[in-house]
Design a protein around this motif. Structure first.
Motif, PDB file in Angstrom:
ATOM      1  N   ALA A 111       0.829  -1.209   0.000  1.00  0.00           N
ATOM      2  CA  ALA A 111       0.000   0.000   0.000  1.00  0.00           C
ATOM      3  C   ALA A 111       0.864   1.259   0.000  1.00  0.00           C
ATOM      4  CB  ALA A 111      -0.942   0.004   1.204  1.00  0.00           C
ATOM      5  N   ALA A 112       1.980   1.212   0.713  1.00  0.00           N
ATOM      6  CA  ALA A 112       2.873   2.383   0.753  1.00  0.00           C
ATOM      7  C   ALA A 112       3.389   2.714  -0.643  1.00  0.00           C
ATOM      8  CB  ALA A 112       4.031   2.136   1.718  1.00  0.00           C
ATOM      9  N   TRP A 113       3.652   1.683  -1.461  1.00  0.00           N
ATOM     10  CA  TRP A 113       4.102   1.924  -2.838  1.00  0.00           C
ATOM     11  C   TRP A 113       2.998   2.524  -3.686  1.00  0.00           C
ATOM     12  CZ3 TRP A 113       8.776   2.440  -4.134  1.00  0.00           C
ATOM     13  CH2 TRP A 113       9.781   1.698  -3.516  1.00  0.00           C
ATOM     14  N   ARG A 114       1.761   2.224  -3.349  1.00  0.00           N
ATOM     15  CA  ARG A 114       0.621   2.679  -4.152  1.00  0.00           C
ATOM     16  C   ARG A 114      -0.088   3.880  -3.508  1.00  0.00           C
ATOM     17  NH1 ARG A 114      -2.624  -2.779  -5.353  1.00  0.00           N
ATOM     18  NH2 ARG A 114      -4.083  -1.241  -6.152  1.00  0.00           N
ATOM     19  N   LYS A 115       0.557   4.506  -2.565  1.00  0.00           N
ATOM     20  CA  LYS A 115      -0.072   5.544  -1.737  1.00  0.00           C
ATOM     21  C   LYS A 115      -0.535   6.780  -2.513  1.00  0.00           C
ATOM     22  CE  LYS A 115       0.897   8.166   2.464  1.00  0.00           C
ATOM     23  NZ  LYS A 115       1.894   8.391   3.508  1.00  0.00           N
ATOM     24  N   TYR A 116       0.193   7.160  -3.537  1.00  0.00           N
ATOM     25  CA  TYR A 116      -0.145   8.381  -4.264  1.00  0.00           C
ATOM     26  C   TYR A 116      -0.550   8.059  -5.684  1.00  0.00           C
ATOM     27  CZ  TYR A 116       2.393  10.431  -0.377  1.00  0.00           C
ATOM     28  OH  TYR A 116       2.830  10.763   0.868  1.00  0.00           O
ATOM     29  N   PRO A 117      -1.474   8.818  -6.230  1.00  0.00           N
ATOM     30  CA  PRO A 117      -2.309   9.827  -5.571  1.00  0.00           C
ATOM     31  C   PRO A 117      -3.413   9.159  -4.751  1.00  0.00           C
ATOM     32  CG  PRO A 117      -2.939   9.640  -7.869  1.00  0.00           C
ATOM     33  CD  PRO A 117      -1.792   8.691  -7.653  1.00  0.00           C
ATOM     34  N   ASN A 118      -3.898   9.878  -3.764  1.00  0.00           N
ATOM     35  CA  ASN A 118      -5.061   9.425  -3.008  1.00  0.00           C
ATOM     36  C   ASN A 118      -5.828  10.643  -2.505  1.00  0.00           C
ATOM     37  OD1 ASN A 118      -4.826   9.866   0.018  1.00  0.00           O
ATOM     38  ND2 ASN A 118      -2.870   8.838  -0.342  1.00  0.00           N
ATOM     39  N   PRO A 119      -7.139  10.508  -2.337  1.00  0.00           N
ATOM     40  CA  PRO A 119      -7.972  11.663  -1.977  1.00  0.00           C
ATOM     41  C   PRO A 119      -7.703  12.225  -0.583  1.00  0.00           C
ATOM     42  CG  PRO A 119      -9.279   9.646  -1.929  1.00  0.00           C
ATOM     43  CD  PRO A 119      -7.931   9.285  -2.489  1.00  0.00           C
ATOM     44  N   MET A 120      -7.057  11.454   0.280  1.00  0.00           N
ATOM     45  CA  MET A 120      -6.788  11.935   1.637  1.00  0.00           C
ATOM     46  C   MET A 120      -5.554  12.832   1.692  1.00  0.00           C
ATOM     47  SD  MET A 120      -9.336  10.653   3.045  1.00  0.00           S
ATOM     48  CE  MET A 120      -9.034  11.183   4.697  1.00  0.00           C
ATOM     49  N   ASN A 121      -4.717  12.779   0.667  1.00  0.00           N
ATOM     50  CA  ASN A 121      -3.506  13.588   0.633  1.00  0.00           C
ATOM     51  C   ASN A 121      -3.325  14.162  -0.781  1.00  0.00           C
ATOM     52  OD1 ASN A 121      -1.061  14.784   1.107  1.00  0.00           O
ATOM     53  ND2 ASN A 121      -0.174  13.016   2.121  1.00  0.00           N
ATOM     54  N   PRO A 122      -4.186  15.118  -1.147  1.00  0.00           N
ATOM     55  CA  PRO A 122      -4.156  15.637  -2.522  1.00  0.00           C
ATOM     56  C   PRO A 122      -2.958  16.534  -2.825  1.00  0.00           C
ATOM     57  CG  PRO A 122      -5.771  16.837  -1.225  1.00  0.00           C
ATOM     58  CD  PRO A 122      -5.249  15.717  -0.352  1.00  0.00           C
ATOM     59  N   SER A 123      -2.141  16.842  -1.833  1.00  0.00           N
ATOM     60  CA  SER A 123      -0.983  17.713  -2.092  1.00  0.00           C
ATOM     61  C   SER A 123       0.082  17.023  -2.933  1.00  0.00           C
ATOM     62  CB  SER A 123      -0.377  18.227  -0.782  1.00  0.00           C
ATOM     63  OG  SER A 123       0.164  17.155  -0.046  1.00  0.00           O
ATOM     64  N   VAL A 124       0.122  15.689  -2.914  1.00  0.00           N
ATOM     65  CA  VAL A 124       1.054  14.957  -3.783  1.00  0.00           C
ATOM     66  C   VAL A 124       0.313  14.704  -5.094  1.00  0.00           C
ATOM     67  CG1 VAL A 124       2.452  12.897  -4.116  1.00  0.00           C
ATOM     68  CG2 VAL A 124       2.260  13.915  -1.844  1.00  0.00           C
ATOM     69  N   ILE A 125       0.773  15.386  -6.149  1.00  0.00           N
ATOM     70  CA  ILE A 125       0.056  15.319  -7.424  1.00  0.00           C
ATOM     71  C   ILE A 125       0.769  14.459  -8.468  1.00  0.00           C
ATOM     72  CG2 ILE A 125      -1.171  17.489  -7.071  1.00  0.00           C
ATOM     73  CD1 ILE A 125       0.919  18.866  -8.842  1.00  0.00           C
ATOM     74  N   GLY A 126       1.967  13.973  -8.150  1.00  0.00           N
ATOM     75  CA  GLY A 126       2.665  13.120  -9.094  1.00  0.00           C
ATOM     76  C   GLY A 126       3.839  12.420  -8.461  1.00  0.00           C
ATOM     77  N   VAL A 127       4.152  11.227  -8.981  1.00  0.00           N
ATOM     78  CA  VAL A 127       5.304  10.454  -8.524  1.00  0.00           C
ATOM     79  C   VAL A 127       5.988   9.885  -9.768  1.00  0.00           C
ATOM     80  CG1 VAL A 127       6.096   8.470  -7.178  1.00  0.00           C
ATOM     81  CG2 VAL A 127       4.158   9.825  -6.364  1.00  0.00           C
ATOM     82  N   ASP A 128       7.269  10.181  -9.906  1.00  0.00           N
ATOM     83  CA  ASP A 128       8.047   9.669 -11.031  1.00  0.00           C
ATOM     84  C   ASP A 128       9.214   8.838 -10.513  1.00  0.00           C
ATOM     85  OD1 ASP A 128       6.767  11.001 -13.380  1.00  0.00           O
ATOM     86  OD2 ASP A 128       7.283  12.795 -12.230  1.00  0.00           O
ATOM     87  N   VAL A 129       9.377   7.652 -11.061  1.00  0.00           N
ATOM     88  CA  VAL A 129      10.481   6.775 -10.675  1.00  0.00           C
ATOM     89  C   VAL A 129      11.697   7.127 -11.527  1.00  0.00           C
ATOM     90  CG1 VAL A 129      11.302   4.394 -10.533  1.00  0.00           C
ATOM     91  CG2 VAL A 129       8.899   4.923 -10.036  1.00  0.00           C
ATOM     92  N   LEU A 130      12.784   7.517 -10.874  1.00  0.00           N
ATOM     93  CA  LEU A 130      14.028   7.819 -11.581  1.00  0.00           C
ATOM     94  C   LEU A 130      14.913   6.589 -11.711  1.00  0.00           C
ATOM     95  CD1 LEU A 130      14.992  11.268 -10.027  1.00  0.00           C
ATOM     96  CD2 LEU A 130      13.690  10.803 -12.103  1.00  0.00           C
ATOM     97  N   GLU A 131      14.893   5.755 -10.674  1.00  0.00           N
ATOM     98  CA  GLU A 131      15.734   4.558 -10.683  1.00  0.00           C
ATOM     99  C   GLU A 131      15.103   3.516  -9.771  1.00  0.00           C
ATOM    100  OE1 GLU A 131      20.383   3.270  -9.874  1.00  0.00           O
ATOM    101  OE2 GLU A 131      19.658   5.162  -9.075  1.00  0.00           O
ATOM    102  N   ARG A 132      15.192   2.262 -10.203  1.00  0.00           N
ATOM    103  CA  ARG A 132      14.713   1.158  -9.366  1.00  0.00           C
ATOM    104  C   ARG A 132      15.550  -0.058  -9.699  1.00  0.00           C
ATOM    105  NH1 ARG A 132       8.642   0.919  -8.934  1.00  0.00           N
ATOM    106  NH2 ARG A 132       9.125   2.430  -7.324  1.00  0.00           N
TER     107      ARG A 132
END
Length: 194
Positions: free
Chosen positions: A20-41
């Protein structure tokens, strides 16, 4: 410098909470995070998953504070994470990229199985906020730590929503798989091999 810390218990197994932590964003409870980009994995030689992501956020600063520090509507944070499946430990460390000349926000989250509660996960969270070169530094540090505290609560609620979604997906998958197995059994029984 202001330090904020918190602990929270999720009544779910570590594997579910980590997913769930990996899938946390975006979510309606924390709309301030509007994007997540993976640079390296990558997976290292010890089997640990290491990631570097950039989070795109918006801040709810009062207009006067935003003008004072030259805050743009969109800001960025860098997040480094490590998942150790053997030790059942997920650590996320983030720092702001935007406004580093004035403010640094270093946050660490650690998810691990609760040491005494079976099938529960312990979240330890800490943030260190430092404002430099501004006359209202202490006031701004307090505002930021207050914001982090309120958003942490919303973040935990958001994580619970995602855990609920994961559990629903597992139930749906199981139900679909059971139907498919039953259909296959019926088909096999009706086949004439002669």
């Amino acid at each position: 410098m202001k330090i904020w810390s918190s602990e929270h218990v999720f009544n779910h197994p570590w594997e579910t909470v980590a997913q769930a932590a990996w899938r946390k964003y975006p979510n309606p409870m924390n709309p301030s995070v509007i994007g997540v980009d993976v640079l390296e994995r990558k997976i290292d030689c010890d089997g640990k998953l290491r990631s570097h992501r950039v989070l795109t956020t918006t801040w709810g600063f009062p207009d006067w504070a935003a003008m004072l520090i030259g805050l743009h509507p969109v800001t960025y944070a860098s997040e480094h994470s490590e998942v150790d499946p053997k030790a059942k430990l997920l650590e996320l460390k983030s720092t702001n990229v935007s406004l580093q000349n004035f403010i640094s926000i270093d946050e660490k989250l650690s998810y691990s199985p609760h040491p005494t509660i079976e099938n529960a996960t312990l979240l330890k969270q800490e943030a260190v906020v430092t404002v430099r070169g501004l006359s209202l530094a202490s006031r701004l540090e307090q505002m930021v730590t207050n914001t982090i505290s309120s958003k942490a609560s919303a973040g935990r609620e958001g994580l619970e929503l995602i855990i609920k979604k994961i559990n629903e997906e597992v139930r749906d998958f199981k139900s679909t798989a059971e139907v498919l197995v039953d259909d296959m059994k019926n088909t096999m029984e009706n086949l004439d091999f002669e």
